[in-house]
Design an enzyme around this catalytic site. Structure first.
Site, short mmCIF file in Angstrom:
data_model
loop_
_atom_site.label_atom_id
_atom_site.label_comp_id
_atom_site.label_asym_id
_atom_site.label_seq_id
_atom_site.Cartn_x
_atom_site.Cartn_y
_atom_site.Cartn_z
CB SER A 194 33.83 29.28 63.84
OG SER A 194 34.52 28.09 64.04
CG HIS A 316 31.42 25.74 67.01
ND1 HIS A 316 32.33 26.61 67.56
CD2 HIS A 316 31.65 25.77 65.67
CE1 HIS A 316 33.08 27.13 66.60
NE2 HIS A 316 32.68 26.63 65.44
C1 GTR Z 1 36.70 23.75 62.46
C2 GTR Z 1 38.07 24.30 62.64
C3 GTR Z 1 38.03 25.43 63.62
C4 GTR Z 1 36.89 26.38 63.39
C5 GTR Z 1 35.66 25.72 62.80
C6 GTR Z 1 34.64 26.64 62.10
O1 GTR Z 1 36.64 22.63 61.67
O2 GTR Z 1 38.90 23.26 63.08
O3 GTR Z 1 39.28 26.10 63.65
O4 GTR Z 1 37.28 27.47 62.65
O5 GTR Z 1 35.96 24.77 61.88
O6 GTR Z 1 35.00 27.56 61.39
O7 GTR Z 1 33.46 26.33 62.25
#
Ligand code: GTR
Length: 332
Positions: A194, A316
């Site tokens: 991420s 995610h």
């Molecule tokens: C989210 C962000 C993403 C991603 C994510 C993470 O809130 O919008 O760009 O990086 O976090 O790091 O889990």
């Protein structure tokens, strides 16, 4: 990358590449520094590393566990950070193994109790050491940090964003790791998930010692194409996380088509070294199709086996399945 390795969701098969800026540019690192991540300052270094503790034969005997305190220095001072290294128990100065430098969202000790996210024993079996660092010890993830991070070691704090500082820190972790007996400086891998996948890509683009870079679900400003609509965009990311990039990047909010770059160029900038991108089907905010299309667009820059990709079902997260599929690419 064969079609069976790809195993794409059916609905993706009709995904089409948007019109993109040319794959090859004269100086991609300069372009990405000037537009988005900022310039990595000169004059910083790993200034020390001390072994705090060592436990041999952990994880059922397959690994040794080493804790180090590292120190980085810049023109304005020094900063300490802690690392946790798992080293395959057979590794030695005569039989060194490559290291995976990994940014962690949590404290490093907590990674030990999360085998589904940190499958250390299986990574040891594959012949790699892993060095983990808590990303917020390098640079707090805050627009107005209460504690100084590595950006406070340099004169112009706004010349780079936090993603740049995390990437720089990952390289200093590699400096630390390569000073440890049993680590082979060749074949080093950078990994992040991420926002930390964005940092891993930027580290891989700048530091040629990383033979392979793994960006897991790195999304907007990571592997995903700005010009493929879906998920997070520049307006959303620069509003919520203004400290991740240089301030001028926010001017591209709502104007993605005017950006002088796109993320297939960042992937291509890593060639001839290797890169691996991983997505999750339900991870809509990271635009998994945009990540896949960036890989498709970047592919001509790589030799066979130079770029790899998978998409798994689910949401995610960086899971054991992601580690093992990426590692099978890394090992060729
Ligand atoms: C989210 C962000 C993403 C991603 C994510 C993470 O809130 O919008 O760009 O990086 O976090 O790091 O889990």
């Amino acid at each position: 990358m064969t079609e069976t390795q790809l195993a794409l969701p059916d609905a993706w098969r009709s995904a089409e590449l948007p019109e993109l800026p040319p794959l090859q540019v004269p100086d991609p690192v300069e372009l990405f520094a000037n537009t988005m991540y900022g310039r990595t300052p000169e004059g910083g270094r790993l200034s020390g590393a001390e072994l705090l503790s060592r436990e041999d034969g952990v994880l059922g005997g397959v690994a040794n566990r080493l804790r180090h305190r590292g120190r980085v220095a810049g023109p304005l001072g020094e900063l300490e950070f802690d690392t946790l290294m798992h080293l395959p128990s057979g590794a030695s100065a005569e039989h060194p193994v490559p290291v995976i430098a990994a940014l962690s969202f949590t404290g490093i000790e907590e990674t030990i109790d999360q085998p589904e996210r940190w499958p250390y024993a299986k990574v040891m079996d594959a012949g790699y050491a892993v060095l983990a660092v808590d990303y917020q010890q390098l640079e707090p993830d805050d627009p107005e940090p209460a504690e100084p991070g590595v950006r406070a070691l340099f004169d112009d704090r706004e010349q780079w964003g936090a993603v740049g500082a995390w990437a720089w820190g990952l390289s200093r972790c590699l400096d630390l790791a390569t000073g440890v007996d049993g680590i082979d400086p060749a074949g080093a891998v950078a990994i992040g998930h991420s926002r930390l996948g964005k940092a891993a890509l930027w580290a891989g683009a700048q530091d040629e010692r990383f033979a392979v870079t793994i960006a897991n679900e790195s999304g907007c400003c990571g592997a995903s194409l700005f010009r493929h609509p879906g998920g997070e965009d520049i307006a959303a990311i620069t509003t919520r996380f203004p400290h991740w990039f240089i301030p001028s990047f926010a001017a591209y909010a709502g104007a993605e088509s005017t950006l002088p770059l796109d993320q297939h160029q960042l992937l291509a900038s890593i060639a001839p070294r290797r890169v691996y991108v991983a997505s999750a089907e339900d991870d809509a905010w990271a635009d998994p199709i945009g990540e896949y299309l960036a890989v498709v667009a970047a592919r001509p820059a790589f030799a066979d086996g130079g770029i790899g990709y998978h998409v798994r079902s689910g949401g995610h997260d960086l899971l054991e399945e992601d580690w093992l599929r990426a590692l099978s690419f890394v090992r060729g």
